[in-house]
Scaffold this active site. Structure first.
Site, PDB file in Angstrom:
ATOM      1  N   HIS A 215      16.354  34.150  20.030  1.00 45.09           N
ATOM      2  CA  HIS A 215      15.347  34.770  20.964  1.00 45.09           C
ATOM      3  C   HIS A 215      14.061  34.448  20.920  1.00 45.09           C
ATOM      4  O   HIS A 215      13.494  34.130  19.551  1.00 45.09           O
ATOM      5  CB  HIS A 215      15.494  36.073  20.560  1.00 45.09           C
ATOM      6  CG  HIS A 215      16.755  37.008  20.864  1.00 45.09           C
ATOM      7  ND1 HIS A 215      17.180  38.278  20.282  1.00 45.09           N
ATOM      8  CD2 HIS A 215      17.913  36.566  21.450  1.00 45.09           C
ATOM      9  CE1 HIS A 215      18.451  38.302  20.450  1.00 45.09           C
ATOM     10  NE2 HIS A 215      18.938  37.495  21.112  1.00 45.09           N
ATOM     11  N   ASP A 217      10.051  35.100  21.701  1.00 49.29           N
ATOM     12  CA  ASP A 217       9.102  36.021  22.508  1.00 49.29           C
ATOM     13  C   ASP A 217       8.394  35.573  23.676  1.00 49.29           C
ATOM     14  O   ASP A 217       7.760  34.646  23.923  1.00 49.29           O
ATOM     15  CB  ASP A 217       8.061  36.112  21.484  1.00 49.29           C
ATOM     16  CG  ASP A 217       7.052  37.292  21.657  1.00 49.29           C
ATOM     17  OD1 ASP A 217       7.121  38.002  22.764  1.00 49.29           O
ATOM     18  OD2 ASP A 217       6.417  37.996  20.913  1.00 49.29           O
ATOM     19  N   HIS A 237      12.988  24.597  14.760  1.00 52.17           N
ATOM     20  CA  HIS A 237      13.097  25.537  13.837  1.00 52.17           C
ATOM     21  C   HIS A 237      14.121  26.510  13.869  1.00 52.17           C
ATOM     22  O   HIS A 237      14.956  26.814  13.056  1.00 52.17           O
ATOM     23  CB  HIS A 237      11.717  26.343  13.601  1.00 52.17           C
ATOM     24  CG  HIS A 237      11.609  27.228  12.683  1.00 52.17           C
ATOM     25  ND1 HIS A 237      10.976  27.008  11.592  1.00 52.17           N
ATOM     26  CD2 HIS A 237      12.038  28.663  12.611  1.00 52.17           C
ATOM     27  CE1 HIS A 237      11.174  28.131  10.583  1.00 52.17           C
ATOM     28  NE2 HIS A 237      11.611  29.018  11.311  1.00 52.17           N
ATOM     29  N   GLU A 238      14.285  27.316  15.067  1.00 58.01           N
ATOM     30  CA  GLU A 238      15.258  28.431  15.196  1.00 58.01           C
ATOM     31  C   GLU A 238      16.580  27.913  15.490  1.00 58.01           C
ATOM     32  O   GLU A 238      17.413  28.588  14.823  1.00 58.01           O
ATOM     33  CB  GLU A 238      14.785  29.094  16.613  1.00 58.01           C
ATOM     34  CG  GLU A 238      13.519  29.589  16.605  1.00 58.01           C
ATOM     35  CD  GLU A 238      13.182  30.576  15.442  1.00 58.01           C
ATOM     36  OE1 GLU A 238      14.119  31.160  15.053  1.00 58.01           O
ATOM     37  OE2 GLU A 238      11.981  30.909  15.247  1.00 58.01           O
ATOM     38  N   ALA A 405     -15.609   6.823   1.204  1.00 54.74           N
ATOM     39  CA  ALA A 405     -16.716   7.135   1.217  1.00 54.74           C
ATOM     40  C   ALA A 405     -17.173   8.106   0.190  1.00 54.74           C
ATOM     41  O   ALA A 405     -16.449   9.146  -0.235  1.00 54.74           O
ATOM     42  CB  ALA A 405     -16.992   7.951   2.849  1.00 54.74           C
TER      43      ALA A 405
HETATM   44  N1  01S Z   1      11.508  32.985  13.012  1.00 50.48           N
HETATM   45  O1  01S Z   1      12.622  32.229  12.802  1.00 50.48           O
HETATM   46  C1  01S Z   1      10.634  33.196  12.237  1.00 50.48           C
HETATM   47  O2  01S Z   1      10.455  32.233  11.387  1.00 50.48           O
HETATM   48  C2  01S Z   1       9.578  34.356  12.603  1.00 50.48           C
HETATM   49  C3  01S Z   1       9.334  35.135  11.616  1.00 50.48           C
HETATM   50  C4  01S Z   1      10.654  35.873  11.212  1.00 50.48           C
HETATM   51  C5  01S Z   1       9.940  37.089  10.141  1.00 50.48           C
HETATM   52  C6  01S Z   1      11.195  36.564  12.007  1.00 50.48           C
HETATM   53  C7  01S Z   1       8.314  33.600  13.471  1.00 50.48           C
HETATM   54  O3  01S Z   1       8.325  33.726  14.687  1.00 50.48           O
HETATM   55  N2  01S Z   1       7.448  32.841  12.590  1.00 50.48           N
HETATM   56  C8  01S Z   1       6.390  32.136  12.919  1.00 50.48           C
HETATM   57  C9  01S Z   1       6.872  30.784  13.597  1.00 50.48           C
HETATM   58  O4  01S Z   1       6.059  30.110  13.842  1.00 50.48           O
HETATM   59  C10 01S Z   1       5.467  32.204  12.009  1.00 50.48           C
HETATM   60  N3  01S Z   1       8.236  30.535  13.718  1.00 50.48           N
HETATM   61  C11 01S Z   1       8.575  29.229  14.106  1.00 50.48           C
HETATM   62  C12 01S Z   1       8.106  27.723  13.336  1.00 50.48           C
HETATM   63  O5  01S Z   1       8.181  26.915  14.064  1.00 50.48           O
HETATM   64  N4  01S Z   1       7.957  28.000  11.932  1.00 50.48           N
HETATM   65 ZN    ZN Z   2      15.926  39.145  19.008  1.00 53.54          ZN
HETATM   66 ZN    ZN Z   3      12.117  31.105  10.924  1.00 51.30          ZN
HETATM   67 CA    CA Z   4       5.004  37.328  18.929  1.00 48.40          CA
END
Ligand code: 01S
Ligand code: ZN
Ligand code: ZN
Ligand code: CA
Length: 502
Positions: A215, A217, A237-238, A405
């Site tokens: 999912h 956002d 990442h996801e 430098a």
């Molecule tokens: N999702 O995979 C995440 O890691 C979430 C936080 C969890 C506690 C749900 C998240 O959105 N983290 C941010 C993020 O940038 C900081 N995630 C994607 C990335 O590229 N690291």
């Molecule tokens: Zn969700």
């Molecule tokens: Zn994550």
């Molecule tokens: Ca958000």
């Protein structure tokens, strides 16, 4: 085929199989669950649990003989690792990690298990057993055109499928293993989104139902230029989570928990990501050719005896050591010199693989050099008109780059090192003084060309390859030589966070 224990996993507590960056996530959930009545588990249940942990979690009970000497003391069993194994099992199933044999824990243990399913436990995590996974994009909150979103996701899957033997197929009608959607705020999976910023996306570990789902956002600015967040970088990442990967403590990894902007054409899995996904799924057949063409970048290690630096500078109270896309920040008040991405401090302004950096305290600026260009920043802001050509500083056209430098606060001079020569730059007058001098004449004992230089704690520190030269400007001599990384104070295994911690 749907396995009972799997549906239990997702029905009971889908939000707990959600990958979270916070280890407290599980603890917070614990209070939502019904509390255990005081009557403990029966002896039969205890024996059952021991056998279960022996079978699935490698628990080894003490031998009969040891048991006798310990006088059948039940507490001693916990010292032999039963508690630890139970916590591992609870962690895996998203149960509160109490280490206690609660009713829920027993219930999970008593569900039939089967090796023939779509997912299977693997060490501390879980992976898909199928080699081809289907994905589907649902909902109507797409931030950009359908075809662009599809292309971005296809490329993000490709990052993983090019190194591990897994294939991804897009489905538009039928149910898929992995459902991808954009949601606003609360979307009824127990993990509401938080509007602009903060949490960008989340994913569920492999499993049936919501397992493997991703999912995003919908309130974020998902433009793929540098103003918004890169959908490609976050999807990569996801998708790692959807395949079973936890967060990595390696700041170079795509699975590192915080976002950093990387242009799409530069985004690559790091060496750590490749290792981690191959640990779960094995190595793809074309991996060898990929290795020779575009090897995944390794994050430098401050304990590497061969470590060298691109540039070193003071910055306020800190000393910064630059290497590739990374830097170490040595702060007088902190014991550990941590590594971060350069882009985490200066997103999208300062390039990687720098040549030289210096701080001009009087003007409150930091100047970065790479190739024929230089960048001037005040605080974190790029100054107008930059990057500029180094010829603007007064270098003749034969000088194509700067090696190091060195800025002196007291005399307000900056010395630039280029090959075997060095140049004196008058900061207040903004002009190069006289003609260049040979390094060996001005700095006896210092080899050339050099990699980096910094004035720090009354000495000039030169770096060349894996050697650090400490130089006294008054006596004009090298006072000591040491490994280049000695100021980083390598303390191995002290503060290391295992990569599999979330
Ligand atoms: N999702 O995979 C995440 O890691 C979430 C936080 C969890 C506690 C749900 C998240 O959105 N983290 C941010 C993020 O940038 C900081 N995630 C994607 C990335 O590229 N690291
Ligand atoms: Zn969700
Ligand atoms: Zn994550
Ligand atoms: Ca958000």
């Amino acid at each position: 085929m749907k396995m009972l224990w799997l549906s239990l996993l997702t029905l009971l507590m889908p939000e707990q199989t959600l990958v979270t960056g916070l280890p407290t996530g599980l603890l917070l959930r614990a209070k939502d669950l019904p509390t255990q009545p005081d009557t403990g588990p029966s002896e039969a249940d205890q024996d059952f649990a021991k056998e279960y942990l022996q079978h699935f979690y490698g628990y080894q009970p003490r031998s009969e003989r040891q048991k006798r000497t310990a006088d059948t003391d039940e507490v001693a069993d916990w010292d032999t690792g039963l508690c630890d194994k139970l916590q591992r099992m609870q962690h895996f199933f998203g149960l509160p990690q109490s280490g206690k044999l609660t009713k829920e824990t027993l219930a999970v243990m008593k569900r039939p298990r089967c090796g023939l399913s779509d997912v299977e436990p693997f060490g501390d995590t879980i992976r898909w057993t199928k080699k081809t996974l289907s994905y589907r994009i649902t909902g109507s909150n797409l931030p950009i055109s359908d075809s662009k979103v599809h292309k971005i996701f296809r490329n993000a899957w490709k990052l993983w499928s090019s190194v591990a033997p897994i294939k991804f197929r897009k489905r538009s009608r039928k149910e898929a293993d992995i459902t991808i959607a954009f949601h606003h705020g609360n979307h009824k999976d127990g993990a509401p989104f938080d509007g602009k910023g903060g949490i960008l996306a989340h994913a569920f570990l492999p499993g049936s139902g919501i397992g493997g789902d991703v999912h995003f956002d919908a309130d974020e600015d998902w433009s793929f230029n540098s103003t918004g967040f890169s959908l490609f970088a976050v999807a990569a990442h996801e998708f790692g989570h959807a395949l079973g990967l936890p967060h990595s403590s390696d700041p170079g990894a795509i699975m590192y928990p915080s976002y950093s902007f990387v242009p799409s054409y530069e985004l690559q899995l790091s060496f750590r990501d490749v290792k981690d996904i191959q640990h779960l799924y094995g190595v793809s057949s074309n991996f060898a050719s990929l290795l020779s063409k575009k090897p995944p970048p390794r994050t430098p290690d401050k304990c590497d005896p061969d470590l060298s630096f691109d540039a070193v500078t003071e910055l306020q109270q800190e000393v910064l050591f630059f290497k590739d896309r990374f830097m170490w920040r040595k702060h007088p008040q902190f014991d550990e010199t941590g590594i971060t991405l350069i882009s985490s401090l200066w997103p999208d302004t300062v390039p990687a693989f720098l040549d030289a950096v210096y701080e001009n305290v009087e003007r409150n600026v930091v100047v970065f050099f790479k190739g024929h260009q230089y960048w001037m920043l005040r605080q974190l802001e790029l100054q107008e008109g930059f990057p500029r050509n180094i010829s603007d500083l007064g270098f003749p056209s034969r000088i194509k780059s700067v090696d190091a430098a060195l800025h002196f606060r007291s005399t307000r001079y900056t010395v630039f090192f280029t090959g075997h020569e060095c140049w004196k730059y008058n900061e207040p007058e903004k002009k190069m003084e006289g003609s260049p001098t040979l390094i060996e004449e001005l700095w006896p004992g210092i080899p050339s060309p050099i990699d980096a230089a910094v004035f720090y704690e009354g000495f000039v520190h030169f770096f060349k390859g894996n050697i650090h030269f400490k130089y006294d400007t008054n006596s004009k001599r090298v006072v000591s030589t040491s490994p280049a990384n000695d100021l980083l104070e390598c303390k191995k295994h002290l503060n290391e966070i295992p990569t599999d911690r979330r």
